[in-house]
Design a protein around this motif. Structure first.
Motif, PDB file in Angstrom:
ATOM      1  N   GLY A  74       0.806  -1.216   0.000  1.00 17.72           N
ATOM      2  CA  GLY A  74       0.000   0.000   0.000  1.00 17.72           C
ATOM      3  C   GLY A  74       0.837   1.263   0.000  1.00 17.72           C
ATOM      4  O   GLY A  74       2.063   1.235  -0.173  1.00 17.72           O
ATOM      5  N   GLY A  75       0.155   2.395   0.219  1.00 19.66           N
ATOM      6  CA  GLY A  75       0.816   3.691   0.170  1.00 19.66           C
ATOM      7  C   GLY A  75       1.055   4.284   1.542  1.00 19.66           C
ATOM      8  O   GLY A  75       0.852   3.643   2.572  1.00 19.66           O
ATOM      9  N   LYS A  76       1.470   5.557   1.546  1.00 16.31           N
ATOM     10  CA  LYS A  76       1.904   6.228   2.771  1.00 16.31           C
ATOM     11  C   LYS A  76       0.796   6.988   3.492  1.00 16.31           C
ATOM     12  O   LYS A  76       1.019   7.470   4.610  1.00 16.31           O
ATOM     13  N   TYR A  77      -0.379   7.120   2.867  1.00 11.30           N
ATOM     14  CA  TYR A  77      -1.372   8.047   3.409  1.00 11.30           C
ATOM     15  C   TYR A  77      -2.597   7.380   4.012  1.00 11.30           C
ATOM     16  O   TYR A  77      -3.252   7.960   4.879  1.00 11.30           O
TER      17      TYR A  77
ATOM     18  N   GLY B 208      -4.892  10.435   8.796  1.00 11.79           N
ATOM     19  CA  GLY B 208      -5.847  10.777   9.841  1.00 11.79           C
ATOM     20  C   GLY B 208      -5.217  10.855  11.214  1.00 11.79           C
ATOM     21  O   GLY B 208      -5.588  11.709  12.036  1.00 11.79           O
ATOM     22  N   VAL B 209      -4.260   9.969  11.493  1.00 13.92           N
ATOM     23  CA  VAL B 209      -3.598   9.978  12.798  1.00 13.92           C
ATOM     24  C   VAL B 209      -2.729  11.218  12.948  1.00 13.92           C
ATOM     25  O   VAL B 209      -2.807  11.938  13.956  1.00 13.92           O
TER      26      VAL B 209
ATOM     27  N   PHE C 244     -13.937  12.109  14.763  1.00 15.89           N
ATOM     28  CA  PHE C 244     -13.618  12.636  13.442  1.00 15.89           C
ATOM     29  C   PHE C 244     -12.532  11.782  12.805  1.00 15.89           C
ATOM     30  O   PHE C 244     -11.594  11.332  13.488  1.00 15.89           O
ATOM     31  N   GLU C 245     -12.621  11.577  11.495  1.00 12.35           N
ATOM     32  CA  GLU C 245     -11.565  10.868  10.779  1.00 12.35           C
ATOM     33  C   GLU C 245     -11.307  11.543   9.439  1.00 12.35           C
ATOM     34  O   GLU C 245     -12.198  11.616   8.585  1.00 12.35           O
ATOM     35  N   LEU C 246     -10.093  12.058   9.281  1.00 15.16           N
ATOM     36  CA  LEU C 246      -9.630  12.576   7.995  1.00 15.16           C
ATOM     37  C   LEU C 246      -9.007  11.432   7.212  1.00 15.16           C
ATOM     38  O   LEU C 246      -8.224  10.654   7.764  1.00 15.16           O
ATOM     39  N   HIS C 247      -9.331  11.324   5.916  1.00 10.35           N
ATOM     40  CA  HIS C 247      -8.841  10.203   5.122  1.00 10.35           C
ATOM     41  C   HIS C 247      -8.713  10.631   3.669  1.00 10.35           C
ATOM     42  O   HIS C 247      -9.437  11.519   3.211  1.00 10.35           O
ATOM     43  N   ILE C 248      -7.791  10.005   2.954  1.00 12.90           N
ATOM     44  CA  ILE C 248      -7.786  10.172   1.510  1.00 12.90           C
ATOM     45  C   ILE C 248      -9.057   9.534   0.954  1.00 12.90           C
ATOM     46  O   ILE C 248      -9.564   8.557   1.503  1.00 12.90           O
TER      47      ILE C 248
ATOM     48  N   TYR D 284      -1.197   8.651  -3.935  1.00 12.91           N
ATOM     49  CA  TYR D 284      -0.594   9.980  -3.808  1.00 12.91           C
ATOM     50  C   TYR D 284      -1.677  11.031  -3.619  1.00 12.91           C
ATOM     51  O   TYR D 284      -2.732  11.000  -4.269  1.00 12.91           O
ATOM     52  N   THR D 285      -1.404  11.947  -2.703  1.00 12.90           N
ATOM     53  CA  THR D 285      -2.216  13.142  -2.511  1.00 12.90           C
ATOM     54  C   THR D 285      -1.245  14.307  -2.392  1.00 12.90           C
ATOM     55  O   THR D 285      -0.208  14.185  -1.724  1.00 12.90           O
TER      56      THR D 285
END
Length: 396
Positions: A87-90, A95-96, A176-180, A372-373
């Motif tokens: 997988g990737g890095k994000y 989110g953490v 709350f959860e921030l996610h790609i 990638y983001t």
């Protein structure tokens, strides 16, 4: 921005190097040495930020920033630290680290915060021996009882340790959860932030087709009971039918043949059918429909057994509105949308208010080393998260 974008991005990149294998992607499964190293990295950053750090019985990591009114339940924010193979890095890490940056910003700038803020780094979201969203399900008290001792033992845990991770929902104000995004919707529309309204449910079925193994050179084509051919014809019909509906998605990503030799007509085919929808009733309907297709195969014997059921959840309208208000205030484009992937917010939504924030995924690619983001989108998402936490703190 109210956050320190440079600090946040540097820490996110440093975390992304833990378990990274050049040319292959991430190697950081739950309970592995690399995942333990990732947790230690975040734990050290939490302590440097002045947060009170705890690790529960299953390895979930928490860093607490006290609010001005300790009697109030805490706002939780975070995601997971494990990753899919390659997988990737994000995925998860974003989110953490964004929640940690929000806590650092609030503390350093002495921003008013009534509720305590708890940064969460959950374990085992990506599956493994204990199944997906393991850490957050243990925290939410959603694991099936009785817990068989052998399954936790495979990852070095006891049933007692797993049960000890269960939280008191009364002490949680929201999550709350921030996610790609993990899809192409935002990028294709040039929208900066997605506000998920719900998370799809996931059901999986083990499908088996039994034919008759025989010599591939001497058995006439019309006399074969070829499990592979039956499966291929079934799935071709099935996929043609699925194009008539847009309220679910499905997938067959695991498929095996037995005895598995080039000169033998396959006597058995096994595959997993996955169905996802925002409505549990639709998942049931689609499973029934697939079973009707399956049972039309008269040249072979068939079976279809459920192996996973994870119901859909609605995300909290108040938290959606809070994120929307922050986007309007900061002049960031946004859209409300469903989440086609599952997240730790799913089990959390079953015990508290839960909300999510999406940022664009380049090319819609995720669960890949090519994930990638852009740094701008990553930092913007972290800033929106910090502001949304403060907005919710005022309004809860």
């Amino acid at each position: 921005m109210i956050i320190s974008a440079d600090r946040f991005l540097a820490d996110l990149e440093a975390l992304g190097r833990i378990g990274w294998v050049d040319g292959e992607g991430m190697d950081r499964p739950a309970f592995s040495p690399s995942c333990e190293a990732a947790r230690k990295f975040v734990e050290d950053r939490m302590k440097e930020a002045g947060l009170a750090v705890t690790v529960d019985g299953v390895g979930n990591l928490f860093g607490r920033l006290e609010g001005s009114d300790p009697s109030l339940p805490a706002i939780y924010a975070g995601s997971h630290l494990d990753a899919v193979p390659g997988g990737g890095k994000y995925d998860g890490s974003l989110g953490v680290m964004a929640a940690l940056e929000a806590a650092r910003t609030i503390r350093e700038k002495k921003l008013p915060l009534r509720h305590s803020l708890v940064v969460a780094g959950f374990t085992g979201e990506e599956g493994g021996e204990m199944g997906g969203t393991f850490g957050s399900r243990a925290f939410a008290g959603l694991l099936d009882e009785p817990l068989p001792a052998e399954r936790p033992a495979r990852v070095g845990l006891t049933p007692e340790e797993v049960r000890s991770a269960k939280a008191d929902p009364g002490r949680i104000a929201c999550y709350f959860e921030l996610h790609i995004e993990q899809g192409p919707y935002l990028e294709r529309r040039n929208i900066s932030v997605g506000i998920p309204t719900g998370i799809v449910g996931i059901s999986r079925y083990a499908v088996r087709i039994d034919g008759e193994a025989n010599h591939a050179g001497t058995t006439p084509m019309k006399e074969r009971k070829d499990a592979m051919r039956e499966a291929a014809e079934l799935l071709a019909e099935w996929y043609a039918w699925t194009d008539t509906r847009d309220d679910f998605v499905c997938n067959v990503g695991v498929f095996s043949l037995r005895p598995g030799a080039v000169a033998i007509v396959p006597g058995r085919a096994d595959f997993l059918l996955e169905i996802r929808s925002l409505k549990d009733s639709v998942m049931d309907e689609i499973a029934t429909k697939f079973r009707s297709f399956l049972e039309k195969r008269k040249n072979v014997s068939v079976s279809m057994e459920p192996v996973v059921w994870k119901g859909a959840v609605d995300l909290d309208p108040f938290l959606q509105t809070a994120v929307e208000a922050v986007c309007e205030e900061t002049k960031v484009s946004w859209v409300r949308m469903p989440s086609g992937a599952s997240h730790d917010a799913n089990p959390m939504a079953r015990i508290t208010r839960a909300g999510m924030i999406f940022v664009p995924s380049a090319g819609g690619i995720s669960h890949s080393k090519e994930e990638y983001t852009t740094p701008e989108d990553l930092a913007r998402g972290a800033d929106i998260l910090a502001r949304a936490i403060l907005e919710a703190d005022r309004g809860l």
